[in-house]
Design a protein around this motif. Sequence first.
Motif, PDB file in Angstrom:
ATOM      1  N   ASN A 124       0.840  -1.207   0.000  1.00 39.83           N
ATOM      2  CA  ASN A 124       0.000   0.000   0.000  1.00 39.83           C
ATOM      3  C   ASN A 124       0.876   1.259   0.000  1.00 39.83           C
ATOM      4  OD1 ASN A 124      -2.374   1.547   0.052  1.00 39.83           O
ATOM      5  ND2 ASN A 124      -2.358   1.644   2.297  1.00 39.83           N
ATOM      6  N   LEU A 125       1.617   1.440  -1.077  1.00 41.24           N
ATOM      7  CA  LEU A 125       2.635   2.486  -1.128  1.00 41.24           C
ATOM      8  C   LEU A 125       2.145   3.800  -1.723  1.00 41.24           C
ATOM      9  CD1 LEU A 125       5.637   0.295  -2.322  1.00 41.24           C
ATOM     10  CD2 LEU A 125       5.083   0.998   0.022  1.00 41.24           C
ATOM     11  N   ASP A 138       8.735   3.828   5.272  1.00 42.86           N
ATOM     12  CA  ASP A 138       9.706   3.854   6.368  1.00 42.86           C
ATOM     13  C   ASP A 138      10.249   2.452   6.643  1.00 42.86           C
ATOM     14  OD1 ASP A 138       9.229   6.519   6.529  1.00 42.86           O
ATOM     15  OD2 ASP A 138       8.108   6.450   8.427  1.00 42.86           O
ATOM     16  N   GLY A 139      11.564   2.320   6.618  1.00 45.57           N
ATOM     17  CA  GLY A 139      12.199   1.043   6.923  1.00 45.57           C
ATOM     18  C   GLY A 139      12.325   0.096   5.750  1.00 45.57           C
ATOM     19  N   LEU A 140      11.685   0.388   4.619  1.00 44.24           N
ATOM     20  CA  LEU A 140      11.802  -0.492   3.459  1.00 44.24           C
ATOM     21  C   LEU A 140      13.172  -0.307   2.813  1.00 44.24           C
ATOM     22  CD1 LEU A 140       8.335  -0.163   1.654  1.00 44.24           C
ATOM     23  CD2 LEU A 140       9.143  -2.021   3.122  1.00 44.24           C
ATOM     24  N   ARG A 141      13.762  -1.426   2.396  1.00 45.82           N
ATOM     25  CA  ARG A 141      15.051  -1.377   1.696  1.00 45.82           C
ATOM     26  C   ARG A 141      14.775  -1.261   0.199  1.00 45.82           C
ATOM     27  NH1 ARG A 141      19.682  -3.015   4.012  1.00 45.82           N
ATOM     28  NH2 ARG A 141      20.351  -4.175   2.169  1.00 45.82           N
ATOM     29  N   GLY A 160      12.459   8.287   4.724  1.00 42.68           N
ATOM     30  CA  GLY A 160      12.367   7.192   5.688  1.00 42.68           C
ATOM     31  C   GLY A 160      12.754   5.845   5.117  1.00 42.68           C
ATOM     32  N   ALA A 161      12.838   5.749   3.786  1.00 46.94           N
ATOM     33  CA  ALA A 161      13.245   4.483   3.164  1.00 46.94           C
ATOM     34  C   ALA A 161      14.749   4.275   3.332  1.00 46.94           C
ATOM     35  CB  ALA A 161      12.880   4.488   1.686  1.00 46.94           C
ATOM     36  N   GLY A 179      15.892 -11.241  -2.133  1.00 49.24           N
ATOM     37  CA  GLY A 179      15.319 -10.691  -0.913  1.00 49.24           C
ATOM     38  C   GLY A 179      16.218  -9.752  -0.139  1.00 49.24           C
ATOM     39  N   ARG A 180      17.289  -9.292  -0.757  1.00 48.49           N
ATOM     40  CA  ARG A 180      18.181  -8.361  -0.063  1.00 48.49           C
ATOM     41  C   ARG A 180      17.607  -6.949  -0.033  1.00 48.49           C
ATOM     42  NH1 ARG A 180      22.072 -11.217  -3.398  1.00 48.49           N
ATOM     43  NH2 ARG A 180      23.078 -12.847  -2.162  1.00 48.49           N
ATOM     44  N   VAL A 181      16.691  -6.656  -0.961  1.00 43.69           N
ATOM     45  CA  VAL A 181      15.958  -5.394  -0.935  1.00 43.69           C
ATOM     46  C   VAL A 181      14.475  -5.710  -1.113  1.00 43.69           C
ATOM     47  CG1 VAL A 181      17.840  -3.940  -1.778  1.00 43.69           C
ATOM     48  CG2 VAL A 181      16.314  -5.043  -3.421  1.00 43.69           C
ATOM     49  N   ASP A 182      13.624  -4.805  -0.637  1.00 38.99           N
ATOM     50  CA  ASP A 182      12.180  -5.000  -0.750  1.00 38.99           C
ATOM     51  C   ASP A 182      11.636  -4.506  -2.089  1.00 38.99           C
ATOM     52  OD1 ASP A 182      11.783  -5.876   2.066  1.00 38.99           O
ATOM     53  OD2 ASP A 182      12.474  -3.833   2.500  1.00 38.99           O
ATOM     54  N   LEU A 183      12.270  -3.472  -2.605  1.00 32.29           N
ATOM     55  CA  LEU A 183      11.825  -2.835  -3.841  1.00 32.29           C
ATOM     56  C   LEU A 183      13.053  -2.368  -4.618  1.00 32.29           C
ATOM     57  CD1 LEU A 183       9.216  -0.435  -2.210  1.00 32.29           C
ATOM     58  CD2 LEU A 183       8.585  -2.375  -3.666  1.00 32.29           C
TER      59      LEU A 183
END
Length: 269
Positions: A124-125, A138-141, A160-161, A179-183
Amino acid sequence: MNFLSLKSLAVGAVALLAVNTASAEVLRVGMECTYAPFNYRTADGELTGYDVDVAKGVAEIIGADLEFVCQQWDGMIPALLANKFDLIVASMSITDARMEKIDFSSPYRDSVGRLIGKVDGDLNLFDDNGDPISANFDGLRVGLERASTYENWFNAKLPGAEIVLYDGSEPLYLDLKNGRVDLIMTNPMKAQLRFLDKEDGSGFAFASPAISEVEYFGVGVGIGLRQGQDELRDRLSAAIRELINNGSMTEYALKIFPFPIHNPEWGTM
């Protein structure tokens, strides 16, 4: 006409050809050479892609020979300023920040970005207007290519990213898959062909609308050159307009994509 006259004409023609050959304009073109489908090497080492076609098309119109120079992205502008090459034809967006250091031709390709993430991410970005919901980042890599317009946009819009920077675009896909980054954020045209349409991209999808804020992404992609070369810049821009108006720019795009990737109005700029 006697033999001596014919011989003199032949010698003169050879000399004229030698002069013309020696005086032919040679432009050194910097590009990554790894940024498929825009500029990259085939399995047999041939340099190809949309940027390469544009560079060759422009060179043919202005009567120049080209020498291609491969350069990592984050050093592209410093290398131009250090006279390592004369032009940047590397899908570089025209932005105010870059124009403080270098000049650009008129644009030849659209400049946009999109996020990619897991299909079932349910993050839900973005809201209904297509604007990012800052708190949800916030907190997403987020993986980004170093020194890109995407990095500038994230720093300004979504502090915050957690940004993870890469030298080149290929490691983005690998780390997203592992899976080392979310996006990741990258060029959507490239991402569709290089990742989402491939087996490696199974389970991933675009996680944002197309983002094209001029303040960060510029008015489009242009040919970069050193400042103070107004005559060369104008010749490059005129050649780009000709390639747009004669249909060549569309042909370059249709070799790769099912649609043109330039604004037809640029042909009148």
